[in-house]
Design a protein around this motif. Structure first.
Motif, PDB file in Angstrom:
ATOM      1  N   VAL A  73      12.919  32.834  19.664  1.00 23.12           N
ATOM      2  CA  VAL A  73      12.205  32.699  20.935  1.00 23.12           C
ATOM      3  C   VAL A  73      11.611  34.039  21.378  1.00 23.12           C
ATOM      4  CG1 VAL A  73      12.432  32.121  23.384  1.00 23.12           C
ATOM      5  CG2 VAL A  73      13.558  30.705  21.660  1.00 23.12           C
ATOM      6  N   THR A  74      12.392  35.106  21.299  1.00 23.60           N
ATOM      7  CA  THR A  74      11.883  36.407  21.734  1.00 23.60           C
ATOM      8  C   THR A  74      10.774  36.905  20.813  1.00 23.60           C
ATOM      9  OG1 THR A  74      13.670  37.561  20.547  1.00 23.60           O
ATOM     10  CG2 THR A  74      14.035  37.068  22.878  1.00 23.60           C
ATOM     11  N   ASN A  75      10.878  36.615  19.514  1.00 27.06           N
ATOM     12  CA  ASN A  75       9.836  37.047  18.588  1.00 27.06           C
ATOM     13  C   ASN A  75       8.575  36.203  18.722  1.00 27.06           C
ATOM     14  OD1 ASN A  75      11.297  39.149  17.433  1.00 27.06           O
ATOM     15  ND2 ASN A  75      12.355  37.766  16.049  1.00 27.06           N
ATOM     16  N   LEU A  76       8.726  34.920  19.056  1.00 26.95           N
ATOM     17  CA  LEU A  76       7.557  34.082  19.316  1.00 26.95           C
ATOM     18  C   LEU A  76       6.779  34.650  20.499  1.00 26.95           C
ATOM     19  CD1 LEU A  76       6.109  31.419  18.531  1.00 26.95           C
ATOM     20  CD2 LEU A  76       7.499  30.287  20.290  1.00 26.95           C
ATOM     21  N   TRP A  77       7.488  34.987  21.539  1.00 32.33           N
ATOM     22  CA  TRP A  77       6.895  35.608  22.728  1.00 32.33           C
ATOM     23  C   TRP A  77       6.189  36.910  22.360  1.00 32.33           C
ATOM     24  CZ3 TRP A  77      10.456  37.169  27.470  1.00 32.33           C
ATOM     25  CH2 TRP A  77       9.678  37.751  28.462  1.00 32.33           C
ATOM     26  N   GLN A  78       6.877  37.761  21.618  1.00 31.88           N
ATOM     27  CA  GLN A  78       6.354  39.075  21.274  1.00 31.88           C
ATOM     28  C   GLN A  78       5.139  38.992  20.356  1.00 31.88           C
ATOM     29  OE1 GLN A  78       9.407  41.808  20.016  1.00 31.88           O
ATOM     30  NE2 GLN A  78       8.004  43.072  18.846  1.00 31.88           N
ATOM     31  N   SER A  79       5.118  38.018  19.454  1.00 36.84           N
ATOM     32  CA  SER A  79       4.047  37.947  18.456  1.00 36.84           C
ATOM     33  C   SER A  79       2.776  37.274  18.973  1.00 36.84           C
ATOM     34  CB  SER A  79       4.538  37.211  17.209  1.00 36.84           C
ATOM     35  OG  SER A  79       4.886  35.870  17.510  1.00 36.84           O
ATOM     36  N   LEU A  80       2.903  36.330  19.891  1.00 37.51           N
ATOM     37  CA  LEU A  80       1.747  35.564  20.335  1.00 37.51           C
ATOM     38  C   LEU A  80       1.004  36.207  21.498  1.00 37.51           C
ATOM     39  CD1 LEU A  80       3.003  31.867  20.132  1.00 37.51           C
ATOM     40  CD2 LEU A  80       1.687  33.179  18.459  1.00 37.51           C
ATOM     41  N   PHE A  81       1.722  36.959  22.327  1.00 38.44           N
ATOM     42  CA  PHE A  81       1.103  37.502  23.538  1.00 38.44           C
ATOM     43  C   PHE A  81       0.935  39.014  23.406  1.00 38.44           C
ATOM     44  CE2 PHE A  81       3.455  33.680  24.730  1.00 38.44           C
ATOM     45  CZ  PHE A  81       2.414  32.911  25.235  1.00 38.44           C
TER      46      PHE A  81
END
Length: 256
Positions: A60-68
């Motif tokens: 979840v934290t990496n999805l946030w970090q990678s997309l935005f």
């Protein structure tokens, strides 16, 4: 958290605190959640269950970090050989994990982190020329995949390679997010393939997303106060500290 069959309330509180701290470090410097989460939780639940516990918070934290971040398309086009090689080799690291003594991978990872951070903090400057970006990226990805499968940490040498490209702060953070996101997905598949994906621990992992996100949010607020130079020094200091943490942890696990 009730998915931890027989887990004592103290273990639950420890897990929440660990992922709050790990999330804070990740929010501040862009990495560190798997390394800190795995290293500390291994002491309480063992390495295999700890590797499962990091999956949901890391995803979840990496999805946030990678997309935005505003640089997704440019970074994906530039880094795909590196990212693909990191994903492809991760299963090999998990295979080795099932056959090597506990602690060996942590010790190796810690020594590599220290060897990288010390000269850069002392003033050395590593930069990759344009013609070597792809071949060195593939090589770094292959090694990163093996170490990620071994340790659950996606930092070495991937973050080192990304830093050597001279990316500005926001691009570096998003590039690390892409590496960590794909590595987390590959680790989950690899753990499942080798029969290490404990269903109870995977459900408990989902409950640790909230403290991890709270930590990331707090860390990001602090990061906004940093200059580019200050941020790079902080990243190197974090790598050094993680290395100094992993070396005695690896020695302790080898002697246990």
């Amino acid at each position: 958290m009730s998915a931890w069959s027989g887990a004592e309330p103290g273990i639950v509180l420890i897990a929440v605190a660990v992922f709050l701290i790990a999330g804070g470090v990740k929010g501040l410097v862009g990495f560190g959640l798997p390394t800190i989460g795995l290293g500390l939780m291994t002491v309480f639940v063992g390495v295999e269950k700890a590797m499962v516990l990091i999956l949901w918070p890391a995803f979840v934290t990496n999805l946030w970090q990678s997309l935005f971040g505003g640089h997704l398309r440019v970074l994906a086009a530039r880094l795909w050989p590196f990212l693909a090689s990191a994903v492809l080799m991760l299963a090999a690291g998990t295979f080795i994990l099932t056959r090597m003594p506990e602690g060996g991978a942590d010790l190796l990872l810690g020594l590599l982190m220290i060897a990288y951070a010390v000269p850069l903090l002392a003033g050395a400057n590593f930069r990759i020329s344009g013609r070597l970006v792809v071949p060195l990226g593939v090589a770094a990805g292959l090694v990163n995949g093996i170490l990620a499968g071994l340790t659950g940490s996606y930092t070495v040498p991937g973050v080192m390679y990304l830093q050597s490209l001279g990316l500005e702060k926001d691009k570096l953070i998003q590039a690390m997010g892409l590496l960590f996101l794909f590595s987390t997905l590959a680790l989950a598949v690899s753990l499942g393939g080798f029969g290490l994906l404990d269903g109870h621990a995977a459900f408990a992992s989902f409950g640790l997303v909230a403290p991890a996100l709270a930590g990331v949010w707090a860390g990001q607020r602090l990061r906004r106060q940093l200059s580019e130079t200050g941020f790079r020094k902080l990243v190197l200091a974090a790598i050094l500290l993680l290395g100094l943490y992993l070396v005695p942890l690896g020695l302790w696990r080898l002697s246990a």
